[in-house]
Design a protein around this motif. Sequence first.
Motif, PDB file in Angstrom:
ATOM      1  N   MET A   1      -1.614  16.387  37.266  1.00  0.00           N
ATOM      2  CA  MET A   1      -2.499  15.868  38.302  1.00  0.00           C
ATOM      3  C   MET A   1      -1.657  15.202  39.383  1.00  0.00           C
ATOM      4  O   MET A   1      -0.945  14.237  39.114  1.00  0.00           O
ATOM      5  N   LEU A   2      -1.710  15.725  40.605  1.00  0.00           N
ATOM      6  CA  LEU A   2      -0.941  15.150  41.704  1.00  0.00           C
ATOM      7  C   LEU A   2      -1.647  13.927  42.261  1.00  0.00           C
ATOM      8  O   LEU A   2      -2.869  13.898  42.417  1.00  0.00           O
ATOM      9  N   ARG A   3      -0.836  12.927  42.565  1.00  0.00           N
ATOM     10  CA  ARG A   3      -1.405  11.730  43.186  1.00  0.00           C
ATOM     11  C   ARG A   3      -0.421  11.167  44.196  1.00  0.00           C
ATOM     12  O   ARG A   3       0.781  11.073  43.914  1.00  0.00           O
ATOM     13  N   ASP A   4      -0.932  10.795  45.362  1.00  0.00           N
ATOM     14  CA  ASP A   4      -0.111  10.210  46.423  1.00  0.00           C
ATOM     15  C   ASP A   4      -0.317   8.705  46.475  1.00  0.00           C
ATOM     16  O   ASP A   4      -1.451   8.215  46.382  1.00  0.00           O
ATOM     17  N   PHE A   5       0.799   7.978  46.650  1.00  0.00           N
ATOM     18  CA  PHE A   5       0.758   6.525  46.741  1.00  0.00           C
ATOM     19  C   PHE A   5       1.310   6.092  48.099  1.00  0.00           C
ATOM     20  O   PHE A   5       2.287   6.665  48.585  1.00  0.00           O
ATOM     21  N   PRO A   6       0.701   5.072  48.708  1.00  0.00           N
ATOM     22  CA  PRO A   6       1.221   4.587  49.996  1.00  0.00           C
ATOM     23  C   PRO A   6       2.603   3.983  49.826  1.00  0.00           C
ATOM     24  O   PRO A   6       2.964   3.497  48.747  1.00  0.00           O
ATOM     25  N   VAL A   7       3.367   4.024  50.887  1.00  0.00           N
ATOM     26  CA  VAL A   7       4.716   3.465  50.900  1.00  0.00           C
ATOM     27  C   VAL A   7       4.678   2.107  51.594  1.00  0.00           C
ATOM     28  O   VAL A   7       4.010   1.946  52.622  1.00  0.00           O
ATOM     29  N   SER A   8       5.369   1.128  51.027  1.00  0.00           N
ATOM     30  CA  SER A   8       5.432  -0.206  51.617  1.00  0.00           C
ATOM     31  C   SER A   8       5.958  -0.157  53.047  1.00  0.00           C
ATOM     32  O   SER A   8       6.805   0.675  53.384  1.00  0.00           O
ATOM     33  N   GLU A   9       5.463  -1.064  53.872  1.00  0.00           N
ATOM     34  CA  GLU A   9       5.915  -1.137  55.267  1.00  0.00           C
ATOM     35  C   GLU A   9       7.136  -2.036  55.443  1.00  0.00           C
ATOM     36  O   GLU A   9       7.490  -2.388  56.558  1.00  0.00           O
ATOM     37  N   SER A  10       7.783  -2.417  54.349  1.00  0.00           N
ATOM     38  CA  SER A  10       8.987  -3.232  54.438  1.00  0.00           C
ATOM     39  C   SER A  10      10.017  -2.564  55.335  1.00  0.00           C
ATOM     40  O   SER A  10      10.342  -1.381  55.133  1.00  0.00           O
ATOM     41  N   PRO A  11      10.548  -3.261  56.351  1.00  0.00           N
ATOM     42  CA  PRO A  11      11.523  -2.646  57.263  1.00  0.00           C
ATOM     43  C   PRO A  11      12.742  -2.069  56.547  1.00  0.00           C
ATOM     44  O   PRO A  11      13.218  -0.986  56.899  1.00  0.00           O
ATOM     45  N   SER A  12      13.263  -2.794  55.547  1.00  0.00           N
ATOM     46  CA  SER A  12      14.452  -2.295  54.840  1.00  0.00           C
ATOM     47  C   SER A  12      14.124  -1.026  54.066  1.00  0.00           C
ATOM     48  O   SER A  12      14.924  -0.083  54.022  1.00  0.00           O
ATOM     49  N   LEU A  13      12.936  -0.986  53.443  1.00  0.00           N
ATOM     50  CA  LEU A  13      12.532   0.207  52.701  1.00  0.00           C
ATOM     51  C   LEU A  13      12.311   1.375  53.651  1.00  0.00           C
ATOM     52  O   LEU A  13      12.739   2.501  53.388  1.00  0.00           O
ATOM     53  N   ARG A  14      11.654   1.117  54.775  1.00  0.00           N
ATOM     54  CA  ARG A  14      11.414   2.188  55.734  1.00  0.00           C
ATOM     55  C   ARG A  14      12.730   2.770  56.258  1.00  0.00           C
ATOM     56  O   ARG A  14      12.843   3.970  56.472  1.00  0.00           O
ATOM     57  N   ALA A  15      13.716   1.899  56.448  1.00  0.00           N
ATOM     58  CA  ALA A  15      15.019   2.379  56.923  1.00  0.00           C
ATOM     59  C   ALA A  15      15.653   3.320  55.898  1.00  0.00           C
ATOM     60  O   ALA A  15      16.219   4.361  56.257  1.00  0.00           O
ATOM     61  N   ARG A  16      15.567   2.966  54.602  1.00  0.00           N
ATOM     62  CA  ARG A  16      16.119   3.827  53.552  1.00  0.00           C
ATOM     63  C   ARG A  16      15.381   5.159  53.509  1.00  0.00           C
ATOM     64  O   ARG A  16      15.986   6.225  53.344  1.00  0.00           O
ATOM     65  N   ILE A  17      14.074   5.083  53.630  1.00  0.00           N
ATOM     66  CA  ILE A  17      13.264   6.300  53.575  1.00  0.00           C
ATOM     67  C   ILE A  17      13.591   7.222  54.743  1.00  0.00           C
ATOM     68  O   ILE A  17      13.790   8.432  54.574  1.00  0.00           O
ATOM     69  N   ASP A  18      13.665   6.651  55.945  1.00  0.00           N
ATOM     70  CA  ASP A  18      13.963   7.474  57.121  1.00  0.00           C
ATOM     71  C   ASP A  18      15.337   8.130  57.001  1.00  0.00           C
ATOM     72  O   ASP A  18      15.510   9.306  57.342  1.00  0.00           O
ATOM     73  N   ALA A  19      16.311   7.357  56.492  1.00  0.00           N
ATOM     74  CA  ALA A  19      17.658   7.901  56.332  1.00  0.00           C
ATOM     75  C   ALA A  19      17.655   9.032  55.305  1.00  0.00           C
ATOM     76  O   ALA A  19      18.319  10.060  55.485  1.00  0.00           O
TER      77      ALA A  19
END
Length: 278
Positions: A1-19
Motif C-alpha cells: 500500500m503506497l502512502r505519501d507523507f508531507p516533508v518538514s519545511e525546516s530550511p536545513s532539511l529542505r536544503a538537503r532534499i533539494d541537493a
Amino acid sequence: MLRDFPVSESPSLRARIDAWLADPDPSSAPDPRLAATVMFVRDGAAGVEVFMLRRVATMAFAPRMMVFPGGGVDPRDAEGQLPWAGPTPAAWAQLLRVDEARARELVAAAVREVFEECGVLLAGPSADAVVDDLASDHWREQRRRLLDREASLSEVLVEHGLVLRSDLLGYRAHWVTPVFEARRYDTRFFTAAVPAGHRADDGTTEADLATWVRPAELLQAWREGEALMLPPTVVAVEEVAAASSAAEFIAERPVVETVQPELVDTGSGVVLRATLPR
C-alpha cells in the motif's frame, strides 16, 4: 500500500532534499545504524495511550520530533553472557529475519534504551518476575552507569541476579531511514507494557517532554502542524489509536516488512513515499 507523507519545511532539511534531488547518488548514502525503539502502551480513560518523548531542538537527528524511547545498538548489547528469559535469541532471529547475534543485539538494545531513557527495566530475578524499587538511588546509579557506558546491560543484570525478559516485548515494525539523510537508522519497533511498580519518567537529557499521549489528540496536532513526527511514528501512533486494548495491541503479530521511504517529486511538491505492509 503506497502512502505519501508531507516533508518538514525546516530550511536545513529542505536544503538537503533539494541537493539530493538535483544529484541523487544512493552509493554515497551512509550505512544505517541498527536501532530499537519501544512503544509502551496502557489503557486510558479514552482508549489506549502510548508513552512518548519530544526530542530537544539541539539533537542532530529528528530535532523536536515526538518519538518513542529507543536508540542505536551498542556493540556490547550482543554479549553472549547476557542473562535471558523468554523467547530465545534464535526465536527472535526468526521473527526479526536476522541472525542470532543481531537478534540478541536488537532485543538487548530495546531493553537497555528504555531503562536509560525512561527508567523502565524489562528484567527480573526469574522468568516470571520483574525487578522492583527502581526509584531508589541505587538504580539511578545503575542507569547512569549504562548511560555513561561504564557498564553493559549484561554486566548490570549479572551483578543483580536478573534476567532479561524478552517475553515482555512484542514486535511491531521495521523502518529504515531514507538514503538522502546524513544520519540513518535501521530500526525495529517493539511494544510492551510498563510493569507494575515501574514508572516511565523524563530522566533523559535528549528530550524536553516525556508523557503519555492520547493518539487521536497527537495525530490531530500533527495534521495541524503543532506536533512533529516522522512517518514511522505517524503510522505507529495511528495503529495505537485503532487498538481496542493495550494487551491486545502487544499480543498482535502484524505482518512486518522492511519500509524505507523515498523522496518523490509529485509535480505539485516533494513527499516521502512509503510502501506499507497491508
